[in-house]
Design a protein around this motif. Sequence first.
Motif, mmCIF file in Angstrom:
data_model
loop_
_atom_site.group_PDB
_atom_site.id
_atom_site.type_symbol
_atom_site.label_atom_id
_atom_site.label_comp_id
_atom_site.label_asym_id
_atom_site.label_seq_id
_atom_site.Cartn_x
_atom_site.Cartn_y
_atom_site.Cartn_z
ATOM 1 N N MET A 35 0.644 -0.911 -0.057
ATOM 2 C CA MET A 35 -0.033 0.181 -0.250
ATOM 3 C C MET A 35 0.461 0.791 -0.100
ATOM 4 O O MET A 35 0.077 2.194 -0.007
ATOM 5 N N ARG A 36 1.976 1.349 0.958
ATOM 6 C CA ARG A 36 2.989 2.244 0.383
ATOM 7 C C ARG A 36 3.141 2.667 -0.421
ATOM 8 O O ARG A 36 3.803 3.947 -0.782
ATOM 9 N N LYS A 37 3.036 2.316 -2.075
ATOM 10 C CA LYS A 37 3.345 2.188 -3.682
ATOM 11 C C LYS A 37 1.749 2.791 -4.196
ATOM 12 O O LYS A 37 2.200 2.763 -5.308
ATOM 13 N N ILE A 38 0.760 2.531 -3.442
ATOM 14 C CA ILE A 38 -0.152 3.454 -4.546
ATOM 15 C C ILE A 38 -0.143 4.504 -4.138
ATOM 16 O O ILE A 38 -0.287 5.736 -2.871
ATOM 17 N N PRO A 39 -1.174 5.668 -4.796
ATOM 18 C CA PRO A 39 -0.881 7.407 -4.880
ATOM 19 C C PRO A 39 -1.890 8.156 -3.227
ATOM 20 O O PRO A 39 -2.637 6.381 -3.501
ATOM 21 N N TYR A 40 -1.872 8.729 -3.235
ATOM 22 C CA TYR A 40 -2.393 8.853 -1.818
ATOM 23 C C TYR A 40 -1.974 8.672 -0.589
ATOM 24 O O TYR A 40 -2.891 8.901 0.486
ATOM 25 N N LEU A 41 -1.316 7.531 -0.639
ATOM 26 C CA LEU A 41 -1.436 6.355 0.968
ATOM 27 C C LEU A 41 -0.308 6.670 1.313
ATOM 28 O O LEU A 41 1.050 6.742 0.384
ATOM 29 N N SER A 42 0.148 6.171 2.504
ATOM 30 C CA SER A 42 1.389 6.548 2.882
ATOM 31 C C SER A 42 1.376 5.885 4.315
ATOM 32 O O SER A 42 0.751 5.442 4.564
ATOM 33 N N VAL A 43 2.335 4.937 4.615
ATOM 34 C CA VAL A 43 2.876 3.674 5.834
ATOM 35 C C VAL A 43 4.181 4.782 6.518
ATOM 36 O O VAL A 43 5.117 4.476 5.933
ATOM 37 N N ASN A 44 3.394 4.832 7.857
ATOM 38 C CA ASN A 44 4.917 4.969 8.354
ATOM 39 C C ASN A 44 5.916 4.043 8.991
ATOM 40 O O ASN A 44 5.256 2.950 9.476
ATOM 41 N N ALA A 45 6.529 4.268 9.896
ATOM 42 C CA ALA A 45 7.885 2.936 10.539
ATOM 43 C C ALA A 45 6.921 2.381 11.991
ATOM 44 O O ALA A 45 6.646 1.284 12.342
ATOM 45 N N ASP A 46 5.624 2.544 11.746
ATOM 46 C CA ASP A 46 4.676 1.734 13.341
ATOM 47 C C ASP A 46 3.573 0.844 12.312
ATOM 48 O O ASP A 46 3.091 0.818 13.103
ATOM 49 N N ASP A 47 3.724 1.046 11.154
ATOM 50 C CA ASP A 47 3.273 0.317 10.075
ATOM 51 C C ASP A 47 1.697 1.211 10.331
ATOM 52 O O ASP A 47 0.699 0.105 10.210
ATOM 53 N N LYS A 48 1.550 2.654 10.664
ATOM 54 C CA LYS A 48 0.169 3.136 10.747
ATOM 55 C C LYS A 48 0.109 3.587 8.774
ATOM 56 O O LYS A 48 0.664 4.388 8.528
ATOM 57 N N LEU A 49 -0.957 3.036 8.694
ATOM 58 C CA LEU A 49 -1.544 3.633 7.290
ATOM 59 C C LEU A 49 -2.024 5.085 7.204
ATOM 60 O O LEU A 49 -2.843 5.294 7.980
ATOM 61 N N THR A 50 -2.141 5.730 6.136
ATOM 62 C CA THR A 50 -3.013 7.368 5.829
ATOM 63 C C THR A 50 -3.301 7.622 4.652
ATOM 64 O O THR A 50 -2.436 7.099 3.473
ATOM 65 N N LEU A 51 -4.637 7.783 4.412
ATOM 66 C CA LEU A 51 -4.541 8.914 3.520
ATOM 67 C C LEU A 51 -4.996 10.772 3.431
ATOM 68 O O LEU A 51 -5.601 10.871 4.296
ATOM 69 N N LYS A 52 -4.327 10.499 2.221
ATOM 70 C CA LYS A 52 -4.059 11.996 2.399
ATOM 71 C C LYS A 52 -3.587 12.478 3.555
ATOM 72 O O LYS A 52 -3.951 13.675 4.141
ATOM 73 N N GLY A 53 -2.510 11.575 3.996
ATOM 74 C CA GLY A 53 -2.140 12.242 5.384
ATOM 75 C C GLY A 53 -3.502 12.183 7.085
ATOM 76 O O GLY A 53 -2.733 12.512 7.884
#
Length: 640
Positions: free
Chosen positions: A59-77
């Motif tokens: 999911m970290r490769k998908i636009p608008y999504l990111s994953v932090n060091a604690d494996d927390k997923l965010t959408l548009k931050g």
Amino acid sequence: MLTTLFLIGMFFQQDTSVHQLKEIAVKADKPVIKQKAGMILYDVQADPEHTSVDLLHLMRKIPYLSVNADDKLTLKGNDDFRVLINGKPSAMFDRDLKTILKSMPASTIARIEVYTVPPARFDAEGAGGVINIVTIPRIKDEFKGNVNLSGKWPVGGPGAGTSFTWKQGKIGCSVFTGGNYTWNPVSTNVITGSVLNQESQEKSHGRSAYLGLEGSFEPDSLNLVSARFNINKSRMLGNKWISDVGKSTNRNLNSGMDAVVDYQLSGRRNRYRVLTISFRHSITEGELDNSLNTNELSAHENTLQLDYVYPLSGITIEAGVKGIFRDSRSDDFDYTQQVLAAYHAYQFSLGSWSFQSGLRWERTITDTRSYNNFFPNISVSKTFKNQHQFNAGFSQRMKRPGINRLNPFVDRQNPYFIFTGNPSLMPVIVHSVSAGYNIGGKMAGLDYTWLHNADMPVTTYDSSTMVTTSTFANAGDIAGLSAFVYAGFTLTSHLSLNMNGNVIYFWIGKQELLTYALNISTVYNFEKGWKANVDGTLLSKNPTGLQGTSNGMVASSFALSKSLLAGKLTLHAGVSNPFTKYRHSISHTTGSNFYQVSNTQNYFRSFNITMNYSFGKLTGHINKSKTTINNNDLSNGKGI
């Protein structure tokens, strides 16, 4: 409501032409990314890494999504969004999202849909948007299966996942299931600041599992009955030592179940006119038990929904009504909620322009208050002669607090740092404007989101007791201006590169903060089925609310895989963060009379192996109802 009944009354009228909104692929060679107005589609099966990684990693490769060091997923931050499975909600995502996503092999998933401007048929809650995970269902009088085995150490453990779909004649079914065993070696935490210094150590182990079943029966070309059942369980046991407090044993149990039945009736003269009646029942339960206190929580939910799709010449009209009835209970708090809703939505095109718009009404009734809201949305796309595409949209959504944020239970695992909910929390309206542009293999977008009196984490310090209390409150305004970029390149016949990044400027109360995230993934295909992957991630510090920030990170991973048996079997081995054994997760919190720094040291370097095997054929599809229940409406996490 009157319009809905009118549409149902016209259900069996004469045939008309059907119009489909245009869609553009932004990568020419088996595209990974596609886009429609208000949404992004990511083809997981076209991603070279899909046979060797878990879903959260991908999911970290998908636009608008990111994953932090604690494996927390965010959408548009934003960590306030809803996750669906095959277009439908599931209780498996309600309590521990990251654990479920880490236990789901990407090889069992067909695609991921990210709705940045969700249509009116979706519930209004989920400030960031909606993520829909679509499993592999496409078969016709055949079967298709996938088995994935994995292992990860020193953090992690063994895991397994599988999916299987089958159809014969009028009957079809799909099964996806998986589980893992996880251990977390000793981590240390040091808190320093103006009022209290404390050190602690913690280790834990646990297991989780999930099972999803879907079935359909199509007695004739006009009638379709489908059903699904999902269940998940997780158990985590841990030991913790805190200076000035001593040792404690912690136990955390979570489980979820949901069952849905859909009946779909198609028109005799126009099969694209579809009426769907759906019912859903779900249960979510959790138990926290430690040496200082315990808490049990359960949430029961029943939903009844009616949807109608009515295509005309050049336009498609959707309408529906819905009722959600919730009853949540814990040791210290009982809470009931009813949500009544109706919506209208339209899709049409004018030449190279495509439009989607809608209006949703919701009435919320709780133990203490009731209120009405209207939520408009509109999205537009323009396709140019060179197949470039422009997209723009506006939406209003809601953050309606869930039981985790409302429950006044006081978690005293650490008696000097306690957490409690706030039963006085109010819902928040979220406004969002977005625009984007696609060029073959590349995509860029802008988004501006703002909300007033947002429910955010609030931390206070009592000098008389030396206790720091964290809770939620409607504490201030938030706005975020975001820029997103995705680009895919085929550098040579063997080497490809994908980049996904975002920059977000936050205004949170009186605080301003610039954040960024970047993921770069490269794949090199050797001869005879060998493949090498190199991934890199860069994250800046991020806000934790009105009062603090958490630090960023640099992460890397390297992997080698071998494809056998004509591509049906893939063996994979990799290492993550080989140059950094530990990571220090640092958060800063400031209040009117205190300042605190929390520094947690966790294992960062890890090794993993994976075996993925696919079998059967894939040529057709299992019919499913066009619409169903989507209760994407509660913000339940502990972040912003």
